[in-house]
Design a protein around this motif. Structure first.
Motif, PDB file in Angstrom:
ATOM      1  N   LYS A  11       0.817  -1.207   0.000  1.00 28.55           N
ATOM      2  CA  LYS A  11       0.000   0.000   0.000  1.00 28.55           C
ATOM      3  C   LYS A  11       0.853   1.260   0.000  1.00 28.55           C
ATOM      4  O   LYS A  11       0.477   2.275  -0.585  1.00 28.55           O
ATOM      5  N   GLU A  12       2.012   1.216   0.651  1.00 28.93           N
ATOM      6  CA  GLU A  12       2.897   2.375   0.633  1.00 28.93           C
ATOM      7  C   GLU A  12       3.432   2.623  -0.767  1.00 28.93           C
ATOM      8  O   GLU A  12       3.580   3.764  -1.208  1.00 28.93           O
ATOM      9  N   PHE A  14       1.887   1.639  -3.551  1.00 28.17           N
ATOM     10  CA  PHE A  14       0.766   2.023  -4.406  1.00 28.17           C
ATOM     11  C   PHE A  14       0.400   3.495  -4.231  1.00 28.17           C
ATOM     12  O   PHE A  14      -0.024   4.161  -5.180  1.00 28.17           O
ATOM     13  N   ALA A  15       0.592   4.018  -3.016  1.00 24.83           N
ATOM     14  CA  ALA A  15       0.242   5.416  -2.773  1.00 24.83           C
ATOM     15  C   ALA A  15       1.125   6.382  -3.553  1.00 24.83           C
ATOM     16  O   ALA A  15       0.771   7.553  -3.708  1.00 24.83           O
ATOM     17  N   LYS A  16       2.266   5.927  -4.052  1.00 27.89           N
ATOM     18  CA  LYS A  16       3.182   6.805  -4.778  1.00 27.89           C
ATOM     19  C   LYS A  16       3.047   6.672  -6.295  1.00 27.89           C
ATOM     20  O   LYS A  16       3.883   7.207  -7.020  1.00 27.89           O
ATOM     21  N   THR A  17       2.039   5.960  -6.770  1.00 26.84           N
ATOM     22  CA  THR A  17       1.947   5.673  -8.198  1.00 26.84           C
ATOM     23  C   THR A  17       0.744   6.354  -8.845  1.00 26.84           C
ATOM     24  O   THR A  17       0.121   5.810  -9.744  1.00 26.84           O
ATOM     25  N   THR A  18       0.390   7.557  -8.372  1.00 28.59           N
ATOM     26  CA  THR A  18      -0.749   8.261  -8.953  1.00 28.59           C
ATOM     27  C   THR A  18      -0.385   8.787 -10.339  1.00 28.59           C
ATOM     28  O   THR A  18       0.698   9.327 -10.543  1.00 28.59           O
ATOM     29  N   HIS A 429     -10.523  -2.982   3.891  1.00 26.91           N
ATOM     30  CA  HIS A 429     -10.288  -1.555   4.107  1.00 26.91           C
ATOM     31  C   HIS A 429     -11.444  -0.778   3.484  1.00 26.91           C
ATOM     32  O   HIS A 429     -12.139  -1.267   2.589  1.00 26.91           O
ATOM     33  N   ILE A 433      -9.741   6.594   1.324  1.00 30.01           N
ATOM     34  CA  ILE A 433      -8.333   6.277   1.076  1.00 30.01           C
ATOM     35  C   ILE A 433      -8.164   6.003  -0.403  1.00 30.01           C
ATOM     36  O   ILE A 433      -9.132   5.750  -1.128  1.00 30.01           O
ATOM     37  N   LYS A 434      -6.911   6.063  -0.859  1.00 32.30           N
ATOM     38  CA  LYS A 434      -6.613   5.807  -2.256  1.00 32.30           C
ATOM     39  C   LYS A 434      -6.890   4.348  -2.580  1.00 32.30           C
ATOM     40  O   LYS A 434      -6.490   3.447  -1.858  1.00 32.30           O
ATOM     41  N   GLU A 438     -10.025   3.662  -8.203  1.00 30.95           N
ATOM     42  CA  GLU A 438     -10.241   5.107  -8.269  1.00 30.95           C
ATOM     43  C   GLU A 438     -11.711   5.455  -8.056  1.00 30.95           C
ATOM     44  O   GLU A 438     -12.324   6.178  -8.837  1.00 30.95           O
ATOM     45  N   MET A 547      -1.724  14.355  -7.181  1.00 33.25           N
ATOM     46  CA  MET A 547      -0.564  14.165  -6.304  1.00 33.25           C
ATOM     47  C   MET A 547       0.711  14.276  -7.136  1.00 33.25           C
ATOM     48  O   MET A 547       0.909  13.555  -8.103  1.00 33.25           O
TER      49      MET A 547
END
Length: 1439
Positions: A11-12, A14-18, A429, A433-434, A438, A547
Motif C-alpha cells: 500500500k505504501e 501504491f500510494a506513490k503511483t498516482t 479496508h 483512502i486511495k 479510483e 498528487m
C-alpha cells in the motif's frame, strides 16, 4: 531498476503511483494495441550556470506527457536523477545526462508531446533545497519516432536530435496554441539545446502488462515483477524480462462484515437513502434502497496496474445455522418493509454465523513471483432505487434504469509472501483512502474505543484457502477454523530470482477502472456529514490538483484525478485462460548450499611455555644440513616472501623434503570419547605428483614425568609402533627431489608448485578408521631463499566438517560455527614440522638438459617459415632429428648391424637367429625365458665342439653359402620395401617442428604456430590432429583474449578460418608465400581419479598397473599436427611434446552419501560476493565449471552482481564401499583461461539405514553383518558414542560365511536430521569390513511441564534448583534423568527409584556461564527401557 525490499508494504508503494488519465475522447477512441517507445536524453548544453557568489548547482530533469489539442497533462511525470554538470565552464555548464525513458501508449497523435524541464537544485541549508527552473522544451514524440522508423527502414541510424530550451516555466504551455514552437511569447535560451533520440522499443512488448499505459518510467525505477531490480547501475528495461508466473486456485472463500452481514447491509441502505435525500433535497418515505446483487472483483495487481482483467464473482449469503444459502438479492420494494422487519427479528446466534461465500473456485494465472505482486479483492454491491409513479411511466424495469454500483470494501493479499500457509485471512479496508479502482468506498466503523489488534478486522475479513494451480496444497480446513478472526498468521519470504519471458504482445495492460456502462456515476458512501456534497464533488474533480512528486512545485497540472475505463466483463463464474504452452513455476531447491571453507593453515600458538618446553625436549629425529648444522628456522607468524627466480638459480638444486609429525592435541570435549577406541592415528596426504601416502599407524602417548596439573594442556606425543608398543618419538617422511632423476625442466615446475600449493593432511583414527579431521599447511615455507636448509614448525588446526540435509540452530555453544547446510568445529591440533635441506647435484651422473628452463615462447615458427636448414640424419626412426624451439643439435649417425637395429628383420634372417639376443617382452613368462636360456647353452656347446672342423667339409661350406645368399636376398627385399617409408620419414623431418608445453589440469597452454605457404599458388590448408584436448582457436575474441593474457604482440585477424567448410577440421586460406599465425590452445581435464579402496588380487593389480601406465595423466605424450594442402599432402608438421605438471588444489571436500543414489549438492564459493565474472545478462555475472569426470554434472547458473555463487554437483554413486574421487575447476571467464578455484572431492558411498526416533528417547534396531571368506576378529565402532551405542561393543569373531546381528541403540539429543557412521573393522589387519550410514530423523518430545528462571552470569546464589516428579503408576518404578544440554545443567542423581504414587525431588545444578543470553534446556525422565515418560522444558535467562 532499483531493488524493492521485502519489508516495504504494497500500500505504501501504491500510494506513490498516482497518474493522470488522458482526455476522455482520447482514451475511448484509442485502439487496443499499445506501442512501446524509448526516449533517450543524452546531453544538455548551454545551461545558465551559477553566479560568482553562488555554489555550483546540480541539475535535475522532469518529463511529462502533454496533449496540445485538449491542453492537459496526462500519465505520470518522470523525475530524473540529480547530477552534477561536466564541462562547459561555470557560467554555461554542460550536463551529460544519458538517461533512458520508457512508456507505451495507444494514443498515436502528433499533438502528443513530451514536456522537458531542467531544474537547478542548490543546497540552501542542511534540510532545505532551492530549486530554480533553467529552461523547458517540448519533444514531438511521434514525429521523431516516425523519422527513426524511416531511417531504420533504409538501413541507417538516425542521429541524435536537438531541441531548443526556452525561458520560463512549462505552465505557460496551457496558454499556447499549436504550433507551440512558433508562439511569439516563447523566448529560447541562446545556445541551450537538449540532445535526444526517440525510437520504438520492441523488447518492451514482453512486459507491457507490468507498466500502466502513458506512465513514464526510467531504467532505474521500481517495476514489481521485472527482473533486474537489485542492480541500480543496470537498465533493466533495455532488455526486460518478467519474473515467473504461477497459477493459483482460491477455494472456500468466505466474507464476514461486522457486526453481521444483515446489520452491515441495513446500515448501507440507510446511508444511501440519506444520501439520496440530501442530493434530491426532499424527504423520501421509508427506505428507498434495496440490495440487488453482491459481487467480489478479484484481480492481480503489482502496485502499478492490474496484470490481467479482474474477474467478477457473485456472492451468496450462507447461514451456518441452517446450512443453507439465502437469496442472492433482497426482496423487491413491495415487500421490503417486511423483509427488513424480519431481519431485525433474527436472533444474534443466527446472525453471527452468516457470511458471504463464493460457490465456485477462483483461478488466477498471472500471479508473479514477486513480493509486491498482490491479489486485490473488491466487494461491490448493486443496489436498486425506489422510483415514484411519474418515474414508473418512463421506465418499465427498476434493475435496468435505477441501479447503482457501490464499492464498499477492498483488501490486499500477497500469496508469494505466504507460500507456507494455505489458509489465509485478509482484512478489508474502506473509507476515504486511495483505491486502485479510483472510486469512493463506504465508511469504516469507528475504532477509537478498540485496541489495535481488533481494529485490523473492523472493516471485515476474507477467509480463504488457496493452492498452486498444480494442486500442491493439503486438505481443506473446516469452516469453524476458517471464519475465526485473527487465527491465521502471515508469513513473508523473499522473492525468487527465476525469470520467464512472456510472449510478445501489443495489447494494452488491463485497467482496474470501471466503465461508463452504468447510468448513475459510481460512488460509495463516505462519512454522513459529507454525503450531501458527494455528487457535487464528483463534478468538481476536474479542477482538483493531482498528487505530484515531492519538491516540484512548477507544474500544477489541473487535471482530473479519477477516470472511468471500460466496464468489467461480468459472468456468473470465473473464467480460466487456457494456454497450450508449458510454463515453469517457481520451485524451491531441495539441496541447500553449503560453504566450501578450506582449513586455515596458520594459527596462533595455544600451549603454555612449560608445555612447549616438555614437547621440544622429546627426542624427535634431528634435522641437519650437509654440514651437520641445524637448518635455519622460519618464524611462521611473520610473512615469508619467496623469490622464484632466486630459487631456480640456487646452486643447491637437490632438495631433501622432510615432514615430521610431532604431536597431536585433542580438545578436552572429545578426549574421553576418543580414548575409548585407542590412541592410534594415521595420516594421508599427497605431495607434488608423487603417489598418495598412507602412513603407518602411530601411537599417541603422554610425556613421561609430566608435572603439569592440567592433563588436557599437554598434547599427545606421536610414537612409532613397535609390536604394539611405543617406539621412537615422531614420524618422519623424506622426499629426495633430485633433478638428475626428474624430467628436463621439471625442477622449475616443482619450485613453482611449492610457492602456490597448500598441502592437505587427513588425520584418521587408527582403530575405528573414522576421519578425525583435516588440516592444511602452506608449502611456501619449504622455499629456502638462499639458505642451505630451512625448517618451520606449525600448530595446525584439525577441522571436522559435517554436512547436513537441513541447517539447525544451536544456542550457546561457542565451539560450533553454523552455516547453511553444514557445521564445522575444531577437533584437535597437529604439531607438524617440515624442512628443506639443499644438496649439490652429483656431477658423476650426466644430465642431458640444464636444470633451469628458459622462458617458454608462445610463438612457434615452423621449418618452412623459418628457413632453417635440415642437418640430416638416419633413415631409421630411432635416430630422428630432434629440435627444441628454433635450436638444433648436430647429429652423428654410426653404422650398426641392421639385424641389431631392426627386430622385425632379425626374425626373417636364418643365419643370425642364433646370434640375436632376444629383447624382453613387456610381460615375459617364466617358461619362455627358461626355454631360451637352455637353447642358448646348447648352441654355445655345439659351437665350441665343432669350431675346429666347421669348414672342413665341402657340404658344410655350401650349406653356409646358401644360407648367406638367402639372407642377402631377404635384406634386399626388405630394403626395397622400407626405402619409401624411410625417405618419406626423412622428408617429413625436414618440415617438422617440435614444441614442448607443460600444461596442468584445468589450466590452458596457448601458443601460435607460424605457418607459411611454400608454394607459388594459393592453398587451402587443413589442420588435422587426433587429440581432443588440443584445439585451434577460431574465435577472434578468444584469440585476442589469450594474446593479451600471455603478452603476445602479434596481430589478430578477424574471420581467418573458413567456417563454411564441410571438413571436420579447421581450414585457412593462404595466398602464395603468405605467412600466418595459427593459434592453438591445449586444455586437458584428465587427471588421476583413482582411489585406493583396499587390497587387490595380484593378477588384478598387475592389470590395473598396466592400465594406469597407459592412462597416467602426468606421463609425457606426443601429438602430431599436420598442415595439409589441397592435394592432401603435408606442407608442415608440428610435433607437440606434452609434459604435464601437477596442479594446485584450493580445497578438499569429503562427503558421505547413500549408495546407489545420486549425490546432489550446491557448494557455495567462499567470498564469491567479491568475485567478478563475465556479464551474463543485465546485472548478472556468470561463472563456468568443468569436472575431471565426464560422468559428473557440474554447473553454475548466472547470478546477480554481489550475490553468492553456488556450484551444483551431481554424481551417480555405485555400491558401498566405493569412493568417488574427482576434481572441479571454476573459471571466471568464458574462455577458461585460469581456474579461480580447484576443488578435490571425495564421495563415500555407504549403505543407508533410515531411523525415526524421539529426542531424548532410545530407539533400537538390528543390522545384519555377513562374514567374509575367512574368519576375522572384528569390532564395531560408532561415530558418536554418546548418542549411538553398539552391541556387542567389544571384539568378536566373525566366522566365514556366517551372519552376525549387530544391535544399535540411538538416542539423539537434538531434533532434526542427523547422520551417524558405523564401521566394522578387522582389529588384526586394521581393515574396514563394512560401513553403514545411519540417517536419523528426530522428532521433538511432548512437553509436559515448563519452567522459567533467571540466573546470574558467572554463577552464584540461585544456581541450585529443585523440581518434583510424581510416579503416576501404582507400583514401584525406576527412572533415569538426562538433559539436552549437559554443558549447562547437572543432576544430583542420574537415576532414582520412586514408589507408586509418591513424589521425588530432582536436584539441579546450573553450570555458570560468562555471558548473558537465553538457553532452552530439556529434562528427560525415562523409564528402565529408556522410553520417555515426561519431558520438562526449562528456559534459563542469564543476566
Amino acid at each position: 531498476m532499483a531493488a524493492f525490499s521485502s519489508g516495504q508494504k504494497w500500500k505504501e508503494f501504491f500510494a506513490k503511483t498516482t497518474q493522470l488519465p488522458p482526455a476522455f475522447e482520447r482514451e475511448h477512441s484509442a485502439p487496443d494495441v499499445s506501442t512501446p517507445l524509448r526516449i533517450s536524453i543524452n546531453t544538455i548544453e548551454g545551461l545558465i550556470g551559477k553566479s560568482e557568489a553562488e555554489k555550483q548547482p546540480d541539475y535535475q530533469v522532469f518529463v511529462s506527457l502533454y496533449d496540445l489539442s485538449y491542453r492537459q497533462f496526462f500519465g505520470k511525470q518522470w523525475v530524473g536523477p540529480l547530477l552534477a554538470p561536466q564541462g562547459g565552464g561555470a557560467k554555461r555548464p554542460k550536463l551529460k545526462y544519458n538517461q533512458n525513458l520508457y512508456f507505451h501508449t495507444s494514443i498515436h497523435n502528433a499533438n502528443i508531446v513530451a514536456v522537458v524541464e531542467v531544474v537547478a537544485v542548490t543546497q540552501a541549508g542542511p534540510f532545505n533545497q532551492k530549486r530554480v527552473s533553467c529552461g523547458w522544451g517540448i519533444i514531438r514524440v511521434f514525429n521523431e519516432e516516425k523519422k527513426s522508423q524511416e531511417a531504420s527502414a533504409q538501413g541507417n541510424v538516425l542521429p541524435a536530435q536537438k531541441v531548443k530550451l526556452n525561458y520560463g516555466t512549462p505552465r505557460a504551455i496551457f496558454f499556447m496554441d499549436d504550433p507551440v514552437e512558433e508562439n511569439e511569447f516563447l523566448k529560447p535560451i541562446p545556445d541551450c539545446t537538449l540532445s535526444f533520440t526517440v525510437t520504438k522499443h520492441k523488447p518492451m512488448y514482453a512486459v507491457l502488462s507490468l507498466i500502466p499505459e502513458n506512465m513514464l518510467v526510467g531504467g532505474h525505477d521500481i517495476i514489481p515483477g521485472l527482473v533486474g531490480g537489485e542492480n541500480q547501475n543496470v537498465d533493466a528495461l533495455k532488455k526486460p524480462k518478467s519474473l515467473n508466473r504461477m497459477p493459483i486456485q482460491i477455494n472456500n472463500l468466505r466474507i464476514q462484515l461486522p457486526p453481521t452481514i444483515e446489520k452491515f447491509e441495513e446500515e448501507l441502505c440507510e446511508a444511501l437513502h440519506r444520501d439520496r435525500e440530501g442530493m434530491e433535497n426532499k424527504k423520501l418515505p421509508g427506505i428507498s434502497i434495496s440490495i440487488q446483487e453482491r459481487r467480489l472483483i478479484v484481480g492481480v495487481h503489482n502496485g502499478l496496474n492490474y496484470l490481467e482483467k479482474p474477474e467478477t464473482m457473485y456472492l451468496d449469503v450462507y447461514d451456518e445455522a441452517t446450512k443453507s444459502l439465502k437469496p442472492q438479492s433482497s426482496p423487491n420494494l413491495r415487500r421490503s418493509k417486511r423483509f427488513h422487519t424480519s431481519q431485525r427479528s433474527l436472533n444474534s446466534t443466527d446472525s453471527a454465523a452468516t457470511c458471504l461465500v463464493v460457490k465456485n473456485k477462483i483461478e488466477l494465472n498471472e500471479v508473479i513471483d514477486d513480493p509486491m505482486c498482490a491479489v486485490l479483492f473488491t466487494l461491490e454491491y448493486v443496489v436498486g432505487h425506489k422510483i415514484s409513479e411519474e418515474e414508473k411511466k418512463l421506465s418499465q424495469s427498476i434493475s435496468k434504469a435505477h441501479t447503482q454500483n457501490v464499492f464498499v470494501r477492498w483488501g490486499v493479499w500477497h500469496p508469494i509472501t505466504q507460500t507456507n500457509s494455505h489458509a489465509v485471512q485478509v482484512s478489508f479496508h474502506g473509507g476515504p483512502i486511495k483505491f486502485p479502482d479510483e472510486s469512493f468506498l463506504f465508511k469504516m466503523p469507528n475504532t477509537k474505543m478498540q485496541n489495535s489488534e481488533a481494529s485490523k478486522f473492523a472493516g471485515g475479513t476474507i477467509t480463504l484457502q488457496w493452492e498452486r494451480g498444480d494442486g500442491l496444497a493439503g486438505e481443506p480446513l473446516p469452516l469453524s477454523q476458517l471464519i475465526q478472526p485473527g487465527s491465521m498468521t502471515s508469513m513473508r519470504s523473499d522473492a525468487d530470482d527465476n525469470v520467464l519471458m512472456d510472449s510478445p504482445t501489443g495489447r494494452k495492460p488491463p485497467t482496474g477502472k470501471r466503465g461508463p456502462g452504468h447510468q448513475v456515476p459510481q460512488q460509495s458512501m463516505i462519512q454522513p456529514e459529507m454525503a450531501a456534497s458527494v455528487y457535487a464533488g464528483m463534478m468538481q474533480q476536474q479542477m482538483q490538483p493531482p498528487m505530484m512528486p515531492p519538491g516540484y512545485p512548477y507544474m500544477p497540472m489541473q487535471q482530473p484525478m479519477y477516470g472511468f475505463g471500460q466496464s468489467y466483463q461480468k459472468s456468473p463464474r470465473s473464467t480460466v485462460r487456457v494456454s497450450t504452452e508449458m510454463q515453469e513455476i517457481p520451485c524451491q531447491p531441495f539441496h541447500a548450499p553449503i560453504m566450501a571453507l578450506p582449513p586455515q593453515p596458520n594459527r596462533q600458538q595455544g600451549l603454555s611455555r612449560a608445555a612447549y618446553t616438555k614437547l621440544y625436549s622429546t627426542d624427535f629425529p634431528a634435522i641437519v644440513d650437509a654440514n651437520g648444522e641445524p637448518p635455519e628456522v622460519i618464524d611462521v607468524q611473520k610473512p615469508w616472501e619467496v623469490n622464484l627466480h632466486r630459487e631456480i638459480q640456487d646452486p643447491l638444486q637437490c632438495n631433501e623434503i622432510v615432514f615430521q609429525f610431532l604431536a597431536f592435541d585433542r580438545p578436552s570435549a572429545i578426549e574421553t570419547s576418543a580414548t575409548e577406541y585407542g590412541n592410534t592415528v594415521f595420516f594421508t596426504f599427497q605431495f607434488y605428483r608423487l603417489p598418495q601416502v598412507t602412513t603407518e599407524r602411530v601411537m599417541l602417548c603422554k610425556p613421561k614425568n609430566e608435572l603439569v596439573s592440567d592433563h588436557t594442556s599437554m598434547p599427545f606425543i606421536i610414537h612409532r609402533l613397535e609390536k604394539d608398543h611405543p617406539g621412537a618419538a615422531g614420524l618422519q617422511i623424506k622426499y629426495m627431489m633430485d633433478p638428475t632423476y626428474m624430467k628436463p625442466g621439471e625442477m622449475q615446475m616443482f619450485l613453482q608448485h611449492l610457492t602456490q600449493q597448500i598441502l592437505y593432511i587427513d588425520i584418521w583414527d587408527g582403530e575405528s578408521l573414522f576421519l578425525i579431521g583435516q588440516c592444511a599447511v602452506d608449502l611456501k615455507y619449504l622455499c629456502r631463499n638462499g639458505h642451505e636448509a630451512v625448517q618451520s614448525t606449525f600448530e595446525l588446526d584439525v577441522m571436522k566438517t559435517e554436512y547436513e540435509e537441513a541447517s539447525s540452530k544451536v544456542m550457546g555453544n561457542d565451539t560450533l560455527a553454523q552455516y547453511p547446510g553444514y557445521k564445522t568445529w575444531l577437533n584437535g591440533k597437529l604439531h607438524f614440522r617440515m624442512a628443506n635441506v639443499g644438496y649439490l647435484v652429483d656431477h658423476k651422473v650426466q644430465i642431458e638438459t640444464p636444470i633451469s628452463v628458459l622462458n617458454k615462447s608462445h610463438v612457434v615458427i615452423s621449418q618452412t617459415a623459418g628457413n632453417i636448414s635440415y642437418p640430416g640424419g638416419s633413415l631409421e626412426d630411432g635416430s630422428s632429428t630432434k629440435k627444441t624451439g628454433l635450436t638444433s643439435k648436430k647429429k652423428v649417425v654410426r653404422a650398426h648391424h641392421i639385424a641389431e637395429k631392426n627386430r622385425e628383420l632379425a626374425q626373417l634372417l636364418s643365419t643370425h637367429n642364433d646370434q640375436m639376443i632376444p629383447e624382453k617382452d613387456e610381460t615375459p613368462q617364466e617358461q619362455d625365458s627358461e626355454k631360451r636360456r637352455k637353447l642358448a647353452r646348447m648352441e654355445a656347446l655345439r659351437q665350441k665342439q665343432g669350431i675346429d672342423n666347421k669348414f672342413n667339409t665341402v657340404l658344410a661350406f655350401k650349406t653356409e653359402k646358401q644360407e648367406r645368399m638367402k639372407d642377402y636376398k631377404t635384406l634386399e627385399i626388405y630394403r626395397l620395401q622400407t626405402k619409401k617409408d624411410g625417405i618419406m620419414n626423412m622428408l617429413s623431418q625436414s618440415i617438422s617442428t617440435e614444441h614442448t608445453i607443460n600444461p596442468s589440469f584445468g589450466t590452458p597452454e596457448f601458443f601460435e604456430f607460424v605457418l607459411k605457404n611454400p608454394f607459388n599458388v594459393k592453398q587451402t590448408i587443413t589442420i588435422e590432429h587426433e587429440d581432443a584436448d588440443l584445439k585451434v582457436i577460431t574465435d577472434a575474441r578468444e584469440w585476442r583474449f589469450f594474446k593479451q593474457l600471455n603478452g603476445v604482440t602479434t596481430q589478430v585477424e578477424e574471420d581467418m578460418f573458413n567456417k563454411e567448410a564441410t571438413s571436420q577440421y579447421p581450414q585457412v586460406f593462404l595466398r602464395p608465400k603468405e605467412t600466418v599465425q595459427i593459434p592453438f590452445k591445449y586444455l586437458t581435464f584428465l587427471t588421476d581419479n583413482s582411489v585406493q579402496n583396499g587390497p587387490l588380487d595380484s593378477d588384478k593389480a598387475l592389470k590395473d598397473d598396466t592400465r594406469r601406465k597407459t592412462m597416467q595423466p602426468l606421463q609425457t605424450r606426443f601429438v602430431r599436427v599436420l598442415f595439409k594442402g589441397e592435394d592432401e599432402k603435408a606442407i608442415s608438421i608440428l610435433q607437440l611434446k606434452i609434459e604435464p605438471q601437477p596442479h594446485v588444489v584450493n580445497q578438499t571436500l569429503r562427503f558421505y552419501h547413500p549408495e546407489q543414489t545420486f549425490f546432489k549438492k550446491s557448494i557455495r564459493i567462499p567470498g564469491s560476493q567479491n568475485l567478478s565474472g563475465p556479464p551474463g545478462g543485465p546485472g548478472t555475472v556468470q561463472f563456468f565449471v568443468r569436472c575431471s569426470d565426464s560422468n559428473v554434472i557440474a554447473e553454475c547458473k548466472p547470478t546477480q552482481s554481489g550475490d553468492p555463487v553456488d556450484v551444483f554437483i551431481k554424481a551417480a554413486l555405485a555400491a558401498s564401499p566405493q569412493i568417488k574421487h574427482f576434481f572441479v575447476c571454476i573459471y571466471s571467464d568464458p574462455f577458461l583461461s585460469h581456474p579461480v578455484q580447484v576443488w578435490q572431492l571425495y564421495i563415500h558411498a555407504l549403505q543407508k539405514v533410515d531411523v525415526s526416533c524421539v529426542e531424548g528417547q532410545t530407539s533400537r534396531f538390528n543390522l545384519l553383518l555377513r562374514g567374509t571368506q575367512a574368519a576375522r576378529l572384528v569390532r564395531s565402532f560408532s561415530s558418536n558414542p554418546r548418542e549411538m551405542q553398539l552391541f556387542p561393543s567389544e571384539q568378536f569373531l566373525l566366522a566365514s560365511g556366517a551372519v552376525h546381528e549387530l544391535s544399535v541403540a540411538v538416542r539423539p539429543m537434538k531434533e532434526g536430521t542427523k547422520q551417524f557412521h558405523l564401521n566394522v573393522v578387522d582389529v588384526e589387519c586394521h581393515q574396514l569390513i563394512r560401513t553403514w550410514l545411519i540417517c536419523v530423523t528426530c522428532q521433538p518430545p511432548t512437553i509436559s511441564r515448563a519452567f522459567e528462571l533467571q540466573l546470574p552470569v558467572g554463577g552464584g546464589k540461585g544456581s541450585n534448583k529443585k523440581i518434583t516428579y510424581t510416579n503416576p503408576y501404582p507400583h514401584r518404578r525406576e527412572y533415569h534423568v538426562l538433559s539436552s544440554r549437559e554443558d549447562l545443567i547437572q543432576f544430583r542423581e542420574n537415576h532414582f527409584i520412586v514408589e507408586g504414587g509418591e513424589t521425588y525431588t530432582i536436584g539441579l545444578k546450573f553450570i555458570p556461564i560468562m555471558k548473558p543470553g537465553v538457553a532452552e534446556i530439556l529434562v528427560f525422565i525415562n523409564d528402565e527401557d529408556d522410553k520417555n515418560e515426561e519431558t520438562f522444558k526449562i528456559t534459563a535467562t542469564y543476566r
